[in-house]
Design an enzyme around this catalytic site. Structure first.
Site, PDB file in Angstrom:
ATOM      1  N   TYR A 125       0.820  -1.213   0.000  1.00 41.67           N
ATOM      2  CA  TYR A 125       0.000   0.000   0.000  1.00 41.67           C
ATOM      3  C   TYR A 125       0.860   1.272   0.000  1.00 41.67           C
ATOM      4  CZ  TYR A 125      -4.257  -2.731   0.842  1.00 41.67           C
ATOM      5  OH  TYR A 125      -5.316  -3.597   0.735  1.00 41.67           O
ATOM      6  N   LYS A 172       4.492 -14.417   3.673  1.00 41.34           N
ATOM      7  CA  LYS A 172       4.683 -15.168   2.431  1.00 41.34           C
ATOM      8  C   LYS A 172       6.170 -15.044   2.060  1.00 41.34           C
ATOM      9  CE  LYS A 172       2.584 -17.453  -0.805  1.00 41.34           C
ATOM     10  NZ  LYS A 172       1.798 -18.669  -0.659  1.00 41.34           N
ATOM     11  N   ASP A 206      -1.291 -18.540   3.379  1.00 44.57           N
ATOM     12  CA  ASP A 206      -2.347 -19.387   2.791  1.00 44.57           C
ATOM     13  C   ASP A 206      -2.755 -20.488   3.766  1.00 44.57           C
ATOM     14  OD1 ASP A 206       0.301 -19.788   2.136  1.00 44.57           O
ATOM     15  OD2 ASP A 206      -0.041 -20.552   0.129  1.00 44.57           O
ATOM     16  N   ASP A 230      -5.337  -6.169   5.851  1.00 44.14           N
ATOM     17  CA  ASP A 230      -6.595  -5.682   5.283  1.00 44.14           C
ATOM     18  C   ASP A 230      -7.502  -6.873   4.953  1.00 44.14           C
ATOM     19  OD1 ASP A 230      -8.520  -4.117   4.154  1.00 44.14           O
ATOM     20  OD2 ASP A 230      -7.288  -3.322   2.527  1.00 44.14           O
TER      21      ASP A 230
END
Ligand code: NAD
Length: 335
Positions: A125, A172, A206, A230
């Site tokens: 972001y 990740k 995940d 988010d």
């Protein structure tokens, strides 16, 4: 007397903030509200040339505490997101979002009690996008050691102060080795050097999401970078009754802005049916922040009673009550 900057916002924002404000005022606390605008309303109704006017930022800088409704950023008109701008310009680096099961709200899960701590100023972001050539665009993910370390420290400190057991980082780093790698390394370092007494865990996001929907009651404090925070916030809202019941705060060293996780919900705006509870709960977080914990607890007990009774619920929770009827029920339960 506390002075609070009020940003009603767009869509359902004015409806839910005004209902929440009535609840806060009904406690008898002396609250002075300074109303300013942001979002589509600032441009389309109030005639500013920016979705986040300087007067709004200046008011928050001056009074240090703001209560904000959701805002929409007009898409495709060249405006940078209001929320991203506000969080970056005011250095509101920590988003804190408690997600809890509530009596009277039936969901698939019981005993959910977790807190999402989201880095609020960088990651994907950062707003650094470029067109490399026709048909090829990029968006840059930024991770700095300073920001990763301060959010990790915030999460562990929060866990310690609130007597929480464990911090779990979602990441990740198997794919984004440098950026998420930096986030992980900083989290590990803060844990080892400053908070070894708090349990620490890491999950690839995940698999983490799968575990969340299998049994969210196993999680405690969740720490993650901006975009993940988010997405996971809305996912977690769905586990405890939806966006109408999850509050939030954006905290920085110089100011704090309290707002629900949900957006401006244009699909139900101006109908008087939005659930003001997430906004009321954000108000309770604000009262705790300004040292009015006892009053916050009164509001919390009142809405818990209304929910447990189950007679005055908004549509999203299976009832028929309007925004104002729910707020009135909370006010009645408080007295
Ligand atoms: P949304 O959160 O506004 O709505 C998603 C769904 O949840 C909708 O069906 C909506 O009706 C429902 N919902 C949300 N809040 C509710 C409430 N209090 N009571 C009952 N139902 C509720 O998400 P969206 O539709 O994807 O986004 C709409 C706009 O909001 C976009 O412009 C987005 O950028 C903006 N947004 C703003 C913020 C913020 O200001 N903090 C946060 C998220 C999204």
């Amino acid at each position: 007397m506390h002075t609070i900057v009020l940003i009603p916002g767009d869509g359902i924002g004015p409806e839910v903030t005004s209902a929440a404000r009535r609840v806060l005022d009904a406690t008898g606390l002396k609250l002075e509200w300074i109303t300013v605008s942001a979002g589509a309303t600032a441009v389309e109704r109030d005639g500013y040339d920016n979705v986040l006017p300087d007067v709004t930022l200046d008011a928050i800088r001056k009074y240090k505490v703001a209560f904000k409704g959701p805002v929409g950023t007009p898409v495709g008109k060249g405006f940078k997101s209001v929320n991203v701008q506000m969080r970056q310009k005011l250095n509101l680096y920590a988003a804190v979002r408690p997600v809890r099961s509530l009596d009277g709200i039936k969901t698939r899960y019981e005993g959910v009690d977790m807190v999402i701590v989201r880095e609020n100023t960088e990651g994907l972001y950062s707003g650094i996008e470029a067109e490399i050539t026709t048909g090829v665009v990029t968006s840059m993910k930024v991770a700095t050691e300073v920001a990763c370390t301060r959010i990790a420290r915030y999460a562990f400190k929060y866990a310690m102060q609130r007597h929480r057991r464990k911090v779990t980082v979602f990441h990740k780093a198997n794919i984004m080795k440098l950026t998420d790698g930096m986030f992980l390394n900083c989290s590990r370092k803060v844990h080892q050097e400053e908070f070894p007494g708090i349990e620490y865990d890491e999950m690839i996001i995940d698999a983490g999401c799968m575990k969340l929907v299998q049994d969210p009651s196993k999680f405690d404090v969740l720490l993650m970078e901006n975009l993940y925070g988010d997405l996971v916030s809305d996912l977690c809202a769905g586990l405890v009754g939806g966006l109408g019941v999850v509050p939030g705060s954006n905290i920085g060293p110089d100011a704090a802005v309290f707002e629900a996780v949900h957006g401006s919900a244009p699909d139900i705006a101006n109908k008087g049916v939005a659930n003001p509870l997430a906004c009321i709960m954000s108000g309770v977080m604000m009262l705790n922040h300004i040292g009015e914990e006892a009053t916050g607890q009164r509001i919390k007990s009142a809405y818990n009673r209304v929910l447990a009774e189950g007679k005055t619920l908004t549509r999203d929770l299976g009832g028929t009550a309007s925004t104002d009827e729910f707020a009135d029920a909370v006010i009645t339960a408080m007295h």
